[in-house]
Design a protein around this motif. Structure first.
Motif, PDB file in Angstrom:
ATOM      1  N   ILE A 270       0.846  -1.186   0.000  1.00 37.66           N
ATOM      2  CA  ILE A 270       0.000   0.000   0.000  1.00 37.66           C
ATOM      3  C   ILE A 270       0.885   1.241   0.000  1.00 37.66           C
ATOM      4  CG2 ILE A 270      -1.723   1.336   1.277  1.00 37.66           C
ATOM      5  CD1 ILE A 270      -2.842  -1.203   2.377  1.00 37.66           C
ATOM      6  N   LYS A 271       0.626   2.115  -0.942  1.00 40.72           N
ATOM      7  CA  LYS A 271       1.363   3.372  -1.040  1.00 40.72           C
ATOM      8  C   LYS A 271       0.447   4.519  -0.637  1.00 40.72           C
ATOM      9  CE  LYS A 271       4.545   6.369  -2.225  1.00 40.72           C
ATOM     10  NZ  LYS A 271       5.758   6.546  -1.405  1.00 40.72           N
ATOM     11  N   LEU A 272       0.953   5.414   0.214  1.00 39.75           N
ATOM     12  CA  LEU A 272       0.194   6.568   0.655  1.00 39.75           C
ATOM     13  C   LEU A 272       0.746   7.838   0.011  1.00 39.75           C
ATOM     14  CD1 LEU A 272      -0.072   5.859   4.513  1.00 39.75           C
ATOM     15  CD2 LEU A 272      -1.521   4.980   2.660  1.00 39.75           C
ATOM     16  N   LEU A 273      -0.148   8.663  -0.521  1.00 36.36           N
ATOM     17  CA  LEU A 273       0.243   9.960  -1.075  1.00 36.36           C
ATOM     18  C   LEU A 273      -0.526  11.045  -0.346  1.00 36.36           C
ATOM     19  CD1 LEU A 273       0.322   9.596  -4.989  1.00 36.36           C
ATOM     20  CD2 LEU A 273       2.238   9.512  -3.400  1.00 36.36           C
ATOM     21  N   ASP A 274       0.192  11.883   0.427  1.00 35.81           N
ATOM     22  CA  ASP A 274      -0.467  13.035   1.020  1.00 35.81           C
ATOM     23  C   ASP A 274      -0.389  14.200   0.045  1.00 35.81           C
ATOM     24  OD1 ASP A 274       2.108  14.065   1.188  1.00 35.81           O
ATOM     25  OD2 ASP A 274       2.260  13.808   3.366  1.00 35.81           O
ATOM     26  N   ILE A 275      -0.879  15.355   0.459  1.00 34.90           N
ATOM     27  CA  ILE A 275      -0.952  16.486  -0.450  1.00 34.90           C
ATOM     28  C   ILE A 275       0.423  16.910  -0.951  1.00 34.90           C
ATOM     29  CG2 ILE A 275      -0.939  18.159   1.445  1.00 34.90           C
ATOM     30  CD1 ILE A 275      -2.737  18.442  -1.983  1.00 34.90           C
ATOM     31  N   ASN A 276       1.441  16.821  -0.097  1.00 36.16           N
ATOM     32  CA  ASN A 276       2.783  17.228  -0.515  1.00 36.16           C
ATOM     33  C   ASN A 276       3.343  16.273  -1.563  1.00 36.16           C
ATOM     34  OD1 ASN A 276       2.818  19.383   1.410  1.00 36.16           O
ATOM     35  ND2 ASN A 276       3.287  17.906   3.005  1.00 36.16           N
ATOM     36  N   ASN A 277       3.153  14.958  -1.360  1.00 36.83           N
ATOM     37  CA  ASN A 277       3.591  13.979  -2.353  1.00 36.83           C
ATOM     38  C   ASN A 277       2.852  14.168  -3.670  1.00 36.83           C
ATOM     39  OD1 ASN A 277       3.485  11.589   0.331  1.00 36.83           O
ATOM     40  ND2 ASN A 277       5.290  12.685  -0.408  1.00 36.83           N
ATOM     41  N   PHE A 278       1.555  14.436  -3.570  1.00 38.34           N
ATOM     42  CA  PHE A 278       0.733  14.612  -4.772  1.00 38.34           C
ATOM     43  C   PHE A 278       1.237  15.799  -5.596  1.00 38.34           C
ATOM     44  CE2 PHE A 278      -2.804  16.734  -6.920  1.00 38.34           C
ATOM     45  CZ  PHE A 278      -3.227  15.713  -7.766  1.00 38.34           C
ATOM     46  N   ILE A 279       1.479  16.929  -4.930  1.00 36.10           N
ATOM     47  CA  ILE A 279       1.947  18.118  -5.651  1.00 36.10           C
ATOM     48  C   ILE A 279       3.313  17.865  -6.282  1.00 36.10           C
ATOM     49  CG2 ILE A 279       2.736  20.499  -5.344  1.00 36.10           C
ATOM     50  CD1 ILE A 279       0.507  20.833  -3.251  1.00 36.10           C
ATOM     51  N   GLU A 280       4.188  17.197  -5.558  1.00 39.09           N
ATOM     52  CA  GLU A 280       5.521  16.905  -6.086  1.00 39.09           C
ATOM     53  C   GLU A 280       5.430  16.057  -7.352  1.00 39.09           C
ATOM     54  OE1 GLU A 280       9.806  15.105  -4.475  1.00 39.09           O
ATOM     55  OE2 GLU A 280       8.094  15.334  -3.119  1.00 39.09           O
ATOM     56  N   LEU A 281       4.576  15.031  -7.340  1.00 40.79           N
ATOM     57  CA  LEU A 281       4.410  14.175  -8.521  1.00 40.79           C
ATOM     58  C   LEU A 281       3.720  14.931  -9.655  1.00 40.79           C
ATOM     59  CD1 LEU A 281       3.440  10.774  -6.876  1.00 40.79           C
ATOM     60  CD2 LEU A 281       5.548  11.299  -8.099  1.00 40.79           C
ATOM     61  N   TRP A 282       2.764  15.785  -9.321  1.00 40.14           N
ATOM     62  CA  TRP A 282       2.082  16.571 -10.354  1.00 40.14           C
ATOM     63  C   TRP A 282       3.084  17.479 -11.071  1.00 40.14           C
ATOM     64  CZ3 TRP A 282      -3.092  16.278 -11.760  1.00 40.14           C
ATOM     65  CH2 TRP A 282      -3.538  17.248 -12.676  1.00 40.14           C
ATOM     66  N   GLN A 283       3.976  18.089 -10.317  1.00 40.08           N
ATOM     67  CA  GLN A 283       5.006  18.935 -10.928  1.00 40.08           C
ATOM     68  C   GLN A 283       5.938  18.104 -11.814  1.00 40.08           C
ATOM     69  OE1 GLN A 283       6.525  20.475  -7.195  1.00 40.08           O
ATOM     70  NE2 GLN A 283       5.583  22.472  -7.519  1.00 40.08           N
ATOM     71  N   GLU A 284       6.295  16.912 -11.341  1.00 40.92           N
ATOM     72  CA  GLU A 284       7.234  16.067 -12.083  1.00 40.92           C
ATOM     73  C   GLU A 284       6.648  15.568 -13.401  1.00 40.92           C
ATOM     74  OE1 GLU A 284       9.681  11.825 -11.518  1.00 40.92           O
ATOM     75  OE2 GLU A 284       8.688  12.793  -9.792  1.00 40.92           O
ATOM     76  N   PHE A 285       5.372  15.191 -13.400  1.00 39.11           N
ATOM     77  CA  PHE A 285       4.773  14.563 -14.579  1.00 39.11           C
ATOM     78  C   PHE A 285       3.878  15.516 -15.373  1.00 39.11           C
ATOM     79  CE2 PHE A 285       5.978  10.940 -11.995  1.00 39.11           C
ATOM     80  CZ  PHE A 285       6.485  10.063 -12.942  1.00 39.11           C
ATOM     81  N   TYR A 286       3.849  16.774 -14.971  1.00 36.04           N
ATOM     82  CA  TYR A 286       2.979  17.746 -15.627  1.00 36.04           C
ATOM     83  C   TYR A 286       3.244  17.837 -17.124  1.00 36.04           C
ATOM     84  CZ  TYR A 286       0.525  22.216 -16.340  1.00 36.04           C
ATOM     85  OH  TYR A 286      -0.317  23.205 -16.780  1.00 36.04           O
ATOM     86  N   ILE A 287       4.502  17.798 -17.498  1.00 36.90           N
ATOM     87  CA  ILE A 287       4.870  17.960 -18.904  1.00 36.90           C
ATOM     88  C   ILE A 287       4.331  16.822 -19.775  1.00 36.90           C
ATOM     89  CG2 ILE A 287       7.076  16.738 -18.730  1.00 36.90           C
ATOM     90  CD1 ILE A 287       8.244  18.889 -20.606  1.00 36.90           C
ATOM     91  N   LYS A 288       4.031  15.679 -19.162  1.00 35.07           N
ATOM     92  CA  LYS A 288       3.553  14.515 -19.913  1.00 35.07           C
ATOM     93  C   LYS A 288       2.033  14.452 -20.031  1.00 35.07           C
ATOM     94  CE  LYS A 288       7.555  11.681 -18.699  1.00 35.07           C
ATOM     95  NZ  LYS A 288       8.030  10.384 -18.142  1.00 35.07           N
ATOM     96  N   MET A 289       1.338  15.392 -19.430  1.00 37.60           N
ATOM     97  CA  MET A 289      -0.124  15.372 -19.434  1.00 37.60           C
ATOM     98  C   MET A 289      -0.701  15.937 -20.727  1.00 37.60           C
ATOM     99  SD  MET A 289      -1.095  16.605 -15.578  1.00 37.60           S
ATOM    100  CE  MET A 289      -0.492  15.706 -14.141  1.00 37.60           C
ATOM    101  N   GLU A 290      -1.879  15.442 -21.063  1.00 38.02           N
ATOM    102  CA  GLU A 290      -2.662  16.046 -22.130  1.00 38.02           C
ATOM    103  C   GLU A 290      -3.169  17.403 -21.643  1.00 38.02           C
ATOM    104  OE1 GLU A 290      -2.998  14.783 -25.108  1.00 38.02           O
ATOM    105  OE2 GLU A 290      -1.985  12.877 -24.673  1.00 38.02           O
ATOM    106  N   ASP A 291      -3.459  18.288 -22.589  1.00 36.38           N
ATOM    107  CA  ASP A 291      -3.879  19.644 -22.220  1.00 36.38           C
ATOM    108  C   ASP A 291      -5.112  19.637 -21.322  1.00 36.38           C
ATOM    109  OD1 ASP A 291      -1.792  20.741 -23.599  1.00 36.38           O
ATOM    110  OD2 ASP A 291      -2.961  21.259 -25.378  1.00 36.38           O
ATOM    111  N   GLU A 292      -6.052  18.731 -21.587  1.00 41.74           N
ATOM    112  CA  GLU A 292      -7.269  18.673 -20.778  1.00 41.74           C
ATOM    113  C   GLU A 292      -6.941  18.354 -19.321  1.00 41.74           C
ATOM    114  OE1 GLU A 292     -11.539  16.223 -20.538  1.00 41.74           O
ATOM    115  OE2 GLU A 292     -10.124  15.851 -22.183  1.00 41.74           O
ATOM    116  N   ASP A 293      -5.983  17.449 -19.116  1.00 39.49           N
ATOM    117  CA  ASP A 293      -5.593  17.093 -17.755  1.00 39.49           C
ATOM    118  C   ASP A 293      -4.773  18.196 -17.094  1.00 39.49           C
ATOM    119  OD1 ASP A 293      -6.944  14.712 -17.708  1.00 39.49           O
ATOM    120  OD2 ASP A 293      -5.232  13.502 -18.352  1.00 39.49           O
ATOM    121  N   LYS A 294      -3.923  18.862 -17.874  1.00 42.75           N
ATOM    122  CA  LYS A 294      -3.161  19.984 -17.310  1.00 42.75           C
ATOM    123  C   LYS A 294      -4.088  21.048 -16.755  1.00 42.75           C
ATOM    124  CE  LYS A 294       1.071  19.728 -20.104  1.00 42.75           C
ATOM    125  NZ  LYS A 294       1.872  20.396 -21.156  1.00 42.75           N
TER     126      LYS A 294
END
Length: 309
Positions: A270-294
């Protein structure tokens, strides 16, 4: 305590008083807090002078906040404080340093910082150098001022992102989580519609058919102001009933220490993601998102000159 502060010039008085209060606040909050929240609590708790509340014309920053951020660099190099992604963390050494009182704590942090700087620059004469108190521009240490300003900007950015997430409803946050998983290469054939969902909010696969492992079973809780209790983690564990199932729990808040321990000790992954982990991953993978998801959580990256320290 006040007599010791009175011996200091205004900028160091402000630094000692507010840094000490920051440490007390962090201790009361369990050792960590968003930097912006620390600043807000200091503003409520301390009696700030008109001089401290003045705004610099060049930067638009409030004097006492700039002074505090500058001297947090000393505290970090002294091992009293850590900062990461806008969060301030009080170390064990920092908690002990509270016993020094404001003036002695600042003096100790500054001496340890000068020792660190001298060793880094191989300039031993800096170790015992007494820094004269001057108007708080501190041009002679542009690197430290720059680092303090970058920390301040990062804290403001993270606070803005958190406020944006907070403004969304539970289903909008759930869609953000699904968007992040897609950016990470997962397929999301199931995203729970409004209403009862049997406990799962998202199912994510490595391939379109879910034929290969791992298969993610995801629960999402939009609780910005609370911590996820251990019973919620146990409920997710009970839904991992197939080989290759992995549990992912994402919250816009935090997890209790008991929840974190339950996840670590679970016989299922089981992996837990709190708000800080979520934001960090969103920043890391943002460039790979489709425009609708961005557009679910739009970011605008800006690059500043950094530091080698």
């Amino acid at each position: 305590m006040n007599k010791e502060l009175d011996k200091l010039a205004p900028s160091k008085q402000s630094a000692a008083k507010n840094l000490f209060t920051a440490f007390e606040i962090l201790k009361q909050e369990g050792g960590q807090l968003l930097g912006k929240q620390v600043i807000d609590k200091i503003r409520e708790k301390n009696n700030l002078t008109n001089w401290e509340k003045e705004v610099y014309e060049k930067t638009g920053y409030v004097r006492w906040e700039s002074i505090l951020h500058f001297y947090t660099i000393d505290a970090i190099k002294a091992g009293f404080l850590l900062k990461n992604k806008g969060i301030w963390y009080l170390t064990e050494e920092g908690e002990k340093a509270i016993n020094f009182g404001p003036a002695k704590m600042l003096e100790t942090a500054s001496k340890l910082y000068r020792t660190w700087a001298a060793d880094k620059k191989d300039n031993k004469s800096l170790k015992n150098k007494e820094v004269e108190d001057e108007p708080f521009e501190l041009e002679e240490n542009k690197t430290q001022s720059q680092k303090a300003n970058l920390d301040l900007l990062e804290e403001q950015a993270i606070a803005g992102i958190k406020d944006y997430i907070r403004s969304k409803n539970a289903y909008e946050f759930q869609d953000m989580v699904a968007a992040l998983l897609r950016a990470m290469g997962y397929h999301t054939p199931f995203i729970s519609p409004k209403g009862k969902d049997g406990g799962l909010d998202i199912i994510a696969y490595n391939d379109p058919l879910g034929a290969t492992t791992p298969r993610l079973k995801v629960q999402v809780k939009h609780r910005p102001d609370s911590s996820v209790p251990v019973d919620d983690i146990r409920s997710l564990t009970g839904l991992l009933n197939k080989d290759g199932d992995i549990g992912l729990f994402v919250t816009s808040g935090a997890f209790t220490s008991e929840s974190e321990r339950s996840a670590r000790e679970s016989h299922r992954h089981i992996k837990l993601l709190d708000i800080n982990n979520f934001i960090e991953l969103w920043q890391e993978f943002y460039i790979k998102m489709e425009d609708e998801d961005k557009n679910r959580l739009p970011l605008h990256p800006i690059y500043f000159l950094g530091s080698n320290e």
